[in-house]
Design a protein around this motif. Structure first.
Motif, PDB file in Angstrom:
ATOM      1  N   LEU A  19       9.104  -3.451  -0.990  1.00 55.12           N
ATOM      2  CA  LEU A  19       7.778  -3.078  -0.420  1.00 55.12           C
ATOM      3  C   LEU A  19       6.873  -3.795  -1.243  1.00 55.12           C
ATOM      4  O   LEU A  19       5.704  -4.492  -0.682  1.00 55.12           O
ATOM      5  CB  LEU A  19       7.546  -1.816   0.012  1.00 55.12           C
ATOM      6  CG  LEU A  19       8.333  -1.134   0.916  1.00 55.12           C
ATOM      7  CD1 LEU A  19       8.165   0.326   1.163  1.00 55.12           C
ATOM      8  CD2 LEU A  19       8.063  -1.663   2.347  1.00 55.12           C
ATOM      9  N   LYS A  20       6.865  -3.680  -2.633  1.00 52.42           N
ATOM     10  CA  LYS A  20       6.037  -4.172  -3.528  1.00 52.42           C
ATOM     11  C   LYS A  20       5.910  -5.765  -3.549  1.00 52.42           C
ATOM     12  O   LYS A  20       4.962  -6.468  -3.233  1.00 52.42           O
ATOM     13  CB  LYS A  20       6.333  -3.738  -4.830  1.00 52.42           C
ATOM     14  CG  LYS A  20       5.299  -4.056  -5.921  1.00 52.42           C
ATOM     15  CD  LYS A  20       5.580  -3.817  -7.374  1.00 52.42           C
ATOM     16  CE  LYS A  20       4.724  -4.300  -8.282  1.00 52.42           C
ATOM     17  NZ  LYS A  20       4.865  -3.878  -9.642  1.00 52.42           N
ATOM     18  N   LEU A  23       4.896  -6.749   0.346  1.00 45.70           N
ATOM     19  CA  LEU A  23       3.229  -6.351   0.612  1.00 45.70           C
ATOM     20  C   LEU A  23       2.311  -7.021  -0.449  1.00 45.70           C
ATOM     21  O   LEU A  23       1.051  -6.910  -0.302  1.00 45.70           O
ATOM     22  CB  LEU A  23       3.023  -5.019   0.871  1.00 45.70           C
ATOM     23  CG  LEU A  23       4.033  -4.391   1.902  1.00 45.70           C
ATOM     24  CD1 LEU A  23       3.624  -2.849   1.926  1.00 45.70           C
ATOM     25  CD2 LEU A  23       3.486  -5.037   2.990  1.00 45.70           C
ATOM     26  N   GLU A  24       2.835  -7.426  -1.552  1.00 46.06           N
ATOM     27  CA  GLU A  24       2.228  -7.723  -2.839  1.00 46.06           C
ATOM     28  C   GLU A  24       0.895  -6.715  -3.184  1.00 46.06           C
ATOM     29  O   GLU A  24      -0.229  -7.236  -3.455  1.00 46.06           O
ATOM     30  CB  GLU A  24       1.629  -9.183  -2.579  1.00 46.06           C
ATOM     31  CG  GLU A  24       2.620 -10.161  -2.300  1.00 46.06           C
ATOM     32  CD  GLU A  24       1.917 -11.588  -2.088  1.00 46.06           C
ATOM     33  OE1 GLU A  24       0.776 -11.489  -1.591  1.00 46.06           O
ATOM     34  OE2 GLU A  24       2.820 -12.532  -2.201  1.00 46.06           O
ATOM     35  N   GLU A  25       1.445  -5.575  -3.363  1.00 48.54           N
ATOM     36  CA  GLU A  25       0.547  -4.541  -3.622  1.00 48.54           C
ATOM     37  C   GLU A  25       1.576  -3.233  -4.477  1.00 48.54           C
ATOM     38  O   GLU A  25       2.782  -3.444  -4.262  1.00 48.54           O
ATOM     39  CB  GLU A  25      -0.082  -3.917  -2.596  1.00 48.54           C
ATOM     40  CG  GLU A  25       0.691  -3.190  -1.501  1.00 48.54           C
ATOM     41  CD  GLU A  25      -0.363  -2.718  -0.439  1.00 48.54           C
ATOM     42  OE1 GLU A  25       0.014  -1.594  -0.104  1.00 48.54           O
ATOM     43  OE2 GLU A  25      -0.763  -3.434   0.313  1.00 48.54           O
ATOM     44  N   PHE A  40       2.457   1.988   5.413  1.00 54.93           N
ATOM     45  CA  PHE A  40       2.116   0.588   4.982  1.00 54.93           C
ATOM     46  C   PHE A  40       1.743  -0.411   5.964  1.00 54.93           C
ATOM     47  O   PHE A  40       1.676  -1.585   5.838  1.00 54.93           O
ATOM     48  CB  PHE A  40       3.422   0.157   4.144  1.00 54.93           C
ATOM     49  CG  PHE A  40       3.954   1.223   3.159  1.00 54.93           C
ATOM     50  CD1 PHE A  40       3.106   1.317   1.867  1.00 54.93           C
ATOM     51  CD2 PHE A  40       5.127   1.920   2.929  1.00 54.93           C
ATOM     52  CE1 PHE A  40       3.280   2.295   1.104  1.00 54.93           C
ATOM     53  CE2 PHE A  40       5.130   2.911   2.047  1.00 54.93           C
ATOM     54  CZ  PHE A  40       4.429   2.937   1.025  1.00 54.93           C
ATOM     55  N   LEU A  42       3.192  -1.791   8.273  1.00 52.89           N
ATOM     56  CA  LEU A  42       4.317  -2.862   8.631  1.00 52.89           C
ATOM     57  C   LEU A  42       4.511  -3.121   9.880  1.00 52.89           C
ATOM     58  O   LEU A  42       4.218  -2.285  10.991  1.00 52.89           O
ATOM     59  CB  LEU A  42       5.822  -2.088   7.851  1.00 52.89           C
ATOM     60  CG  LEU A  42       5.716  -1.854   6.546  1.00 52.89           C
ATOM     61  CD1 LEU A  42       7.122  -1.372   6.260  1.00 52.89           C
ATOM     62  CD2 LEU A  42       5.563  -2.922   5.515  1.00 52.89           C
ATOM     63  N   SER A  46       7.213  -8.174   8.654  1.00 57.28           N
ATOM     64  CA  SER A  46       7.386  -7.706   7.324  1.00 57.28           C
ATOM     65  C   SER A  46       8.422  -6.834   6.999  1.00 57.28           C
ATOM     66  O   SER A  46       9.049  -6.723   5.796  1.00 57.28           O
ATOM     67  CB  SER A  46       5.990  -6.665   6.762  1.00 57.28           C
ATOM     68  OG  SER A  46       5.654  -5.819   7.704  1.00 57.28           O
ATOM     69  N   THR A  50      11.170  -7.337   3.749  1.00 60.48           N
ATOM     70  CA  THR A  50      11.719  -6.191   3.251  1.00 60.48           C
ATOM     71  C   THR A  50      13.197  -6.130   3.177  1.00 60.48           C
ATOM     72  O   THR A  50      13.736  -5.931   2.003  1.00 60.48           O
ATOM     73  CB  THR A  50      11.081  -4.968   3.632  1.00 60.48           C
ATOM     74  OG1 THR A  50       9.511  -5.073   3.511  1.00 60.48           O
ATOM     75  CG2 THR A  50      11.489  -3.918   2.752  1.00 60.48           C
TER      76      THR A  50
END
Length: 89
Positions: A19-20, A23-25, A40, A42, A46, A50
């Motif tokens: 997920l990180k 989502l780049e977070e 999130f 999603l 996405s 994942t």
């Protein structure tokens, strides 16, 4: 040949890392009752990204046509799916 065993905790950690990456977070620690699409924001794309991250990370492959969206609604469902899929790989 030995089957790979993935614990629920390892699956949860791998999901958090995927997920990180997608989502780049930063992703907080996950609990089984978190609804992924709500928490999130999603969407199907996405979620697929994942899954691809997890396939590369954990060394398994699944046919997207055989997936059931219910397996991916919550963290608990997703980690159960990962544990079973990695064991069968």
């Amino acid at each position: 040949m030995l089957k790979k065993v993935l614990s629920k905790d390892e699956a949860r950690d791998a999901l958090r890392k995927a997920l990180k990456a997608v989502l780049e977070e930063e992703i907080p620690p996950l609990s089984d009752n978190i609804v992924l699409f709500e928490k999130f924001q999603l969407d199907s794309m996405s979620m697929l990204e994942t899954l691809i991250e997890l396939e590369e990370m954990l060394g398994f492959s699944v046919d997207p046509e055989e997936l059931d969206v219910k397996d991916f609604e919550t963290v608990g469902g997703y980690t159960d799916f990962l544990v079973m899929t990695v064991a069968a790989a």
